[in-house]
Design a protein around this motif. Structure first.
Motif, PDB file in Angstrom:
ATOM      1  N   ILE A  86       0.858  -1.290   0.184  1.00 24.80           N
ATOM      2  CA  ILE A  86      -0.166   0.151   0.014  1.00 24.80           C
ATOM      3  C   ILE A  86       0.811   1.333  -0.056  1.00 24.80           C
ATOM      4  O   ILE A  86       0.578   2.210  -0.801  1.00 24.80           O
ATOM      5  N   SER A  87       1.965   1.255   0.857  1.00 28.12           N
ATOM      6  CA  SER A  87       2.866   2.375   0.825  1.00 28.12           C
ATOM      7  C   SER A  87       3.356   2.686  -0.477  1.00 28.12           C
ATOM      8  O   SER A  87       3.560   3.823  -0.957  1.00 28.12           O
ATOM      9  N   LYS A  88       4.117   1.657  -1.075  1.00 27.03           N
ATOM     10  CA  LYS A  88       4.584   1.788  -2.587  1.00 27.03           C
ATOM     11  C   LYS A  88       3.407   2.095  -3.642  1.00 27.03           C
ATOM     12  O   LYS A  88       3.885   3.126  -4.342  1.00 27.03           O
ATOM     13  N   PRO A  99       4.369   3.182   7.335  1.00 23.57           N
ATOM     14  CA  PRO A  99       2.891   3.339   7.827  1.00 23.57           C
ATOM     15  C   PRO A  99       2.824   3.089   9.277  1.00 23.57           C
ATOM     16  O   PRO A  99       1.752   3.828   9.759  1.00 23.57           O
ATOM     17  N   GLU A 100       3.598   2.327   9.945  1.00 25.98           N
ATOM     18  CA  GLU A 100       3.540   2.052  11.219  1.00 25.98           C
ATOM     19  C   GLU A 100       3.819   3.258  12.027  1.00 25.98           C
ATOM     20  O   GLU A 100       3.486   3.495  13.238  1.00 25.98           O
ATOM     21  N   MET A 152      -4.923   4.399   7.010  1.00 25.88           N
ATOM     22  CA  MET A 152      -4.778   5.875   6.724  1.00 25.88           C
ATOM     23  C   MET A 152      -4.422   5.848   5.057  1.00 25.88           C
ATOM     24  O   MET A 152      -5.045   6.699   4.262  1.00 25.88           O
ATOM     25  N   VAL A 153      -3.454   5.388   4.902  1.00 24.65           N
ATOM     26  CA  VAL A 153      -2.726   5.682   3.597  1.00 24.65           C
ATOM     27  C   VAL A 153      -3.743   4.874   2.531  1.00 24.65           C
ATOM     28  O   VAL A 153      -3.790   5.617   1.140  1.00 24.65           O
ATOM     29  N   ALA A 154      -4.177   3.917   2.877  1.00 27.11           N
ATOM     30  CA  ALA A 154      -5.187   3.219   1.784  1.00 27.11           C
ATOM     31  C   ALA A 154      -6.408   4.226   1.599  1.00 27.11           C
ATOM     32  O   ALA A 154      -7.042   4.291   0.426  1.00 27.11           O
ATOM     33  N   LYS A 155      -6.750   4.826   2.730  1.00 25.98           N
ATOM     34  CA  LYS A 155      -8.003   5.845   2.518  1.00 25.98           C
ATOM     35  C   LYS A 155      -7.627   7.098   1.543  1.00 25.98           C
ATOM     36  O   LYS A 155      -8.275   7.479   0.740  1.00 25.98           O
ATOM     37  N   SER A 156      -6.333   7.409   1.900  1.00 24.59           N
ATOM     38  CA  SER A 156      -5.643   8.599   0.884  1.00 24.59           C
ATOM     39  C   SER A 156      -5.692   8.102  -0.769  1.00 24.59           C
ATOM     40  O   SER A 156      -5.831   8.939  -1.675  1.00 24.59           O
ATOM     41  N   PHE A 178     -10.061  -6.499   0.765  1.00 27.52           N
ATOM     42  CA  PHE A 178      -9.116  -6.708  -0.545  1.00 27.52           C
ATOM     43  C   PHE A 178      -7.504  -6.289   0.060  1.00 27.52           C
ATOM     44  O   PHE A 178      -6.679  -6.723  -0.511  1.00 27.52           O
ATOM     45  N   LEU A 179      -7.328  -5.486   1.299  1.00 28.47           N
ATOM     46  CA  LEU A 179      -6.154  -5.628   1.910  1.00 28.47           C
ATOM     47  C   LEU A 179      -5.575  -6.831   2.171  1.00 28.47           C
ATOM     48  O   LEU A 179      -4.338  -7.267   1.978  1.00 28.47           O
ATOM     49  N   GLU A 180      -6.485  -7.642   2.682  1.00 32.27           N
ATOM     50  CA  GLU A 180      -6.273  -9.241   3.283  1.00 32.27           C
ATOM     51  C   GLU A 180      -5.844  -9.918   1.870  1.00 32.27           C
ATOM     52  O   GLU A 180      -4.926 -10.659   1.818  1.00 32.27           O
ATOM     53  N   THR A 181      -6.391  -9.677   0.641  1.00 31.54           N
ATOM     54  CA  THR A 181      -6.201 -10.290  -0.493  1.00 31.54           C
ATOM     55  C   THR A 181      -4.905  -9.886  -0.980  1.00 31.54           C
ATOM     56  O   THR A 181      -4.150 -10.904  -1.800  1.00 31.54           O
ATOM     57  N   ILE A 182      -4.378  -9.019  -0.916  1.00 31.05           N
ATOM     58  CA  ILE A 182      -2.809  -8.422  -1.094  1.00 31.05           C
ATOM     59  C   ILE A 182      -2.018  -9.417  -0.572  1.00 31.05           C
ATOM     60  O   ILE A 182      -1.125  -9.909  -1.444  1.00 31.05           O
ATOM     61  N   TYR A 183      -2.118  -9.939   0.640  1.00 28.59           N
ATOM     62  CA  TYR A 183      -1.315 -10.892   1.146  1.00 28.59           C
ATOM     63  C   TYR A 183      -1.581 -12.365   0.700  1.00 28.59           C
ATOM     64  O   TYR A 183      -0.838 -12.993   0.402  1.00 28.59           O
TER      65      TYR A 183
END
Length: 226
Positions: A52-54, A68-69, A125-129, A142-147
């Motif tokens: 997500i950060s990338k 992000p942490e 927060m980054v995902a929301k941005s 979906f964030l779970e699906t990334i992994y």
């Protein structure tokens, strides 16, 4: 002893007034999708946070190699101002980046569950941005699906933009495609957009090779160990 869901969720609930109920609620929903074992949860959230950060970096809304942490930790610090009702997530993140100095001593003393909470919060927060930038929702599933599907950041970024271009408002549709939870017509549309996205990333790939890559995503999701 509190389980990871209770421990991390309780920690996040303490910052509702700072980041807002929507962000805190999304973060808590992501927590419930993490493994109960702390060490495994750490690995999962680290993978999601990195991707997500990338993506945010590629979109030009986050600095290179951001953690992000640390954003999550800053939002929890005493003295950090709350997010305004009239402020976008991106504006609040820029405030955390530029105006809030991380308390290194307190950060170092956090327990593993607290650091996971910080990472979940910062990643949310980054995902929301990213949602604000593209108009496409990135729900916790979906964030779970990334992994689970071992998605790369370039695949995620390309699919988000393609979804936006094709009027698909949530990356949750990609999760449903991977888990075979769409109707035939919906699967045809979403699958076509995903295939086109992968083709744009690798123009030399044949249709058969792209299909194999999608099958690998689905297999990886189904074979995930949690």
């Amino acid at each position: 002893m509190l389980g990871i869901f209770s421990a991390v969720g309780s920690f996040i609930s303490g910052v509702v007034s700072t980041v807002g109920s929507f962000i805190a609620s999304s973060a808590t929903r992501l927590v419930t999708r993490l493994p109960e074992v702390v060490l495994v949860a750490r690995v999962v959230i680290d993978v999601i946070a990195t991707v997500i950060s990338k993506v945010a970096e590629v979109l030009g809304i986050a600095p290179k190699d951001e953690n992000p942490e640390e954003l999550g930790a800053k939002s929890m610090q005493e003295g950090t101002r709350p997010r305004s009702d009239f402020e976008s997530t991106q504006e609040y993140l820029d405030y955390l980046r530029k105006d809030v100095k991380l308390d290194e001593e307190k950060y170092a003393k956090m327990c593993p569950e607290q650091k996971i909470a910080c990472s979940v919060l910062g990643t949310t927060m980054v995902a929301k941005s990213i949602e604000e930038k593209t108009g496409v929702e990135l729900p916790p599933e979906f964030l779970e699906t990334i992994y689970k599907s071992k998605l790369r950041h370039d695949q995620v970024e390309r699919c988000i933009n393609s979804f936006a271009d094709n009027g698909i408002s949530s990356m949750g549709e990609m999760t449903k495609y991977i888990t075979n939870d769409l109707s035939e017509d919906e699967a045809s549309k979403v699958g076509g957009v995903i295939k086109d996205s992968l083709k744009e990333l690798s123009p030399s790939m044949t249709d058969a090779e792209i299909q194999q890559e999608i099958v690998a995503m689905k297999r990886s999701y189904n074979e995930s160990q949690y």
